[in-house]
Design an enzyme around this catalytic site. Structure first.
Site, PDB file in Angstrom:
ATOM      1  N   GLU A  79       0.808  -1.224   0.000  1.00  0.00           N
ATOM      2  CA  GLU A  79       0.000   0.000   0.000  1.00  0.00           C
ATOM      3  C   GLU A  79       0.839   1.270   0.000  1.00  0.00           C
ATOM      4  OE1 GLU A  79      -0.366  -2.572   2.119  1.00  0.00           O
ATOM      5  OE2 GLU A  79      -2.200  -3.474   1.328  1.00  0.00           O
TER       6      GLU A  79
ATOM      7  N   ASP B 265     -14.791  -9.577   9.044  1.00  0.00           N
ATOM      8  CA  ASP B 265     -13.321  -9.545   9.044  1.00  0.00           C
ATOM      9  C   ASP B 265     -12.741  -9.036  10.368  1.00  0.00           C
ATOM     10  OD1 ASP B 265     -12.876 -10.724   6.643  1.00  0.00           O
ATOM     11  OD2 ASP B 265     -12.480  -8.882   5.534  1.00  0.00           O
TER      12      ASP B 265
END
Lengths: 267, 303
Positions: free
Chosen positions: B53, B112
């Protein structure tokens, strides 16, 4: 054309003046990288602007703490007003301690280590997409290779085969806390980088002729190139050479006089 | 019903057809962020940077600095969290004209769990000088807000969600950056909401009306710049002020409204959101209940 060695020596004097005047800064890495910058800006780079106002060749000094070297170089090619060099790190000046995009000739702010190659990749990719000529040069410090983002970026350079990028590693072997192999065991830089699929070249990064020859070889490669430029931290000022302690401090009056006289004797 | 991430994917495809200069970056989440819709139609203009990222943000910024129209996406946690310093020092400090589109924001990620439930991004992004922060609530507002982004220079952070949202707006609605949308003109109170919590606030408004409590709802889709004037107007005109967000109440829209109030019209604000805690795995609706991000909780402040 003026002799590049002579220019590099004059820029070393500028660097010493700037850091002495600012009372802080990074002389060691500025002096090690200045020959690379001299060759790039005075010989290799096409500094003209394309139709969309982007410089044809770009250079990112990812090891932004060597900003005095970049500012002095930009002034020497007329992009930056030479009078501004006196304002390095000053409250009423524009020359920030690390490169800022607000300064003429700076393509992106840098200095927070590890980020330059990703940005260079984006610039090189944009050139490829738009079929634009020109190179993107990016200069990393060797200690900077301890940042994980550099290795993320190397994978991207390789994935898109960005052969319009030329990476320099200013390999002076020292970082703030000591040797790069003691601080983080950054051994075998060349093996590591070539294992990422790049064309790897090595040269003496304080030798103007070798640098020019190596850049020509890089331009012939059909793969992106990383040049490991072996340099001496503090190069040109005897008491600073190979001393990690000169990474980030200014000079006393006596040291300033000594450094100046050493450099001026080479003119 | 459509998720704002899907609306984003559709927007990209439409824009890609009109403008050859548009390129999209992703970080191994193209299916989830819905940039795969663009990838399918324009494979040569979609770049998957992989699970990197920091590199994603840097590369996207480099391309944007070279004149491309750039959209970069990953989950909110990684775009605003993992790559924070790249967003701050490259996108922010160099004022790069880049669109950072973060999906899967907030507790609404659900199953999640806390590692992926980003409840800090509004706070992290709005503190960066020159950053525009936007948070659309439905399909139409997502597309219209993204269109507005094309007219603003500088870095933009667009907060998108995973789950389907109710259709709230119509094609006639206009979404100016720095403005807000107000539903109703009740004088009993104002509910400030953004993104996923807008539909919850609107449901609460309906229920309250049945009990003769008339409130208005303000959609703060433009978090930065924020519609200061409307916040002050609502504070002056209505009795009770409540904010609700799928975000930490430290630095989120509640804090933002409180900042405006404290400077221009000091008045009490009740902040609903995550109060200094990490999230929890589970069905998103259940997780919202756990943290009080419900219409019932809003109603309880009025009745």
């Amino acid at each position: 054309m003026k002799n590049l060695n002579k220019i590099a020596n004059e820029l070393r004097i500028d660097i010493i003046d700037m850091i002495y005047n600012a009372k802080s800064g990074h002389p060691g890495g500025s002096l090690s990288v200045i020959d690379i910058l001299t060759v790039l800006y005075h010989k290799e780079m096409n500094l003209s602007l394309d139709s969309s106002g982007n410089r044809v060749d770009k250079c990112i000094l990812s090891k932004g703490h060597a900003a005095p070297a970049l500012y002095a170089t930009l002034a020497s090619v007329g992009i930056l007003d030479k009078d501004l060099l006196k304002t390095l790190r000053k409250y009423d000046g524009v020359l920030e301690g690390h490169p800022s995009i607000k300064i003429p000739g700076i393509d992106v702010s840098s200095g927070s280590l590890g980020q330059g190659l990703s940005i260079a990749n984006g610039m090189a990719l944009a050139k490829k997409i738009d079929s634009k000529e020109g190179y993107v040069y990016v200069i990393l410090g060797d200690g900077e290779l301890e940042e994980g983002q550099v290795w993320e970026a190397l994978m991207t350079t390789n994935k898109y085969n960005l052969d319009n990028i030329i990476i320099f590693v200013d390999y002076n072997g020292l970082q703030i806390d000591g040797s790069i192999n003691d601080v983080k065991k950054l051994n075998d830089i060349d093996k590591k980088i070539s294992s990422f699929g790049l064309n790897l070249l090595k040269c003496n990064g304080n030798n103007i002729e070798e640098l020019q020859e190596t850049i020509q070889l890089a331009k012939k490669s059909n793969k992106p190139t990383c040049i490991i430029a072996k340099t001496v931290k503090g190069k040109g000022v005897s008491f600073m050479e190979n001393e990690a302690s000169w990474h980030g401090k200014s000079l006393t009056d006596d040291e300033y006089i000594k450094a100046k006289s050493e450099l001026e004797s080479k003119i | 019903m459509k998720s704002t991430r899907k609306a984003y994917g559709e927007f990209l495809v439409e824009l890609g057809r009109k403008d050859q200069n548009v390129i999209v970056f992703d970080a191994d989440l193209a299916k989830a962020t819905c940039t795969d819709m663009f990838k399918k139609e324009f494979p040569n203009r979609h770049f998957d940077i992989g699970i990197s990222e920091q590199d994603l943000v840097g590369t996207a910024c480099g391309a944007a600095l070279s004149g491309k129209t750039v959209f970069a996406s990953t989950f909110a946690m990684f775009l605003s969290g993992r790559a924070y310093e790249q967003v701050r020092n490259t996108a922010g400090y160099s004022h790069v004209n880049v669109n950072l589109c973060a999906t899967h924001s907030g507790l609404a990620v659900g199953e999640d769990g806390p590692t992926h439930q980003c409840i800090e991004d509004i706070s992290l992004m709005r503190v960066i000088p020159g950053m525009t922060v936007l948070s659309p609530a439905d399909d139409i507002s997502t597309k219209k807000i993204l269109s507005e982004c094309l007219n603003i220079n500088g870095p933009k952070y667009i907060r998108l969600g995973r789950s389907d949202t109710m259709d709230i707006y119509s094609e006639e609605d206009v979404f100016e950056i720095g403005k807000s949308k107000t539903f109703g003109n009740g004088y009993n109170g104002t509910i400030f909401a953004t993104g996923n919590t807008l539909s919850i606030a609107l449901e609460a408004k309906e229920e309250l009306a049945k009990n003769n409590v008339n409130v208005r709802v303000v959609d703060l889709y433009s978090i930065k710049p924020v519609d200061k004037e409307n916040i002050i107007k609502c504070a002056k005109e209505t009795e009770l002020l409540v904010s609700i967000e799928d975000h930490s109440i430290i630095g989120g829209i509640g804090s933002l409204v409180a900042d405006v109030l404290s400077q221009y019209y000091p008045k009490k604000l009740i902040k609903i959101g995550v109060n200094d805690k990490f999230g929890k795995s589970g069905n998103a609706k259940k997780v919202y209940e756990l943290f009080g991000i419900t219409k019932e909780n809003i109603i309880s402040k009025f009745i």
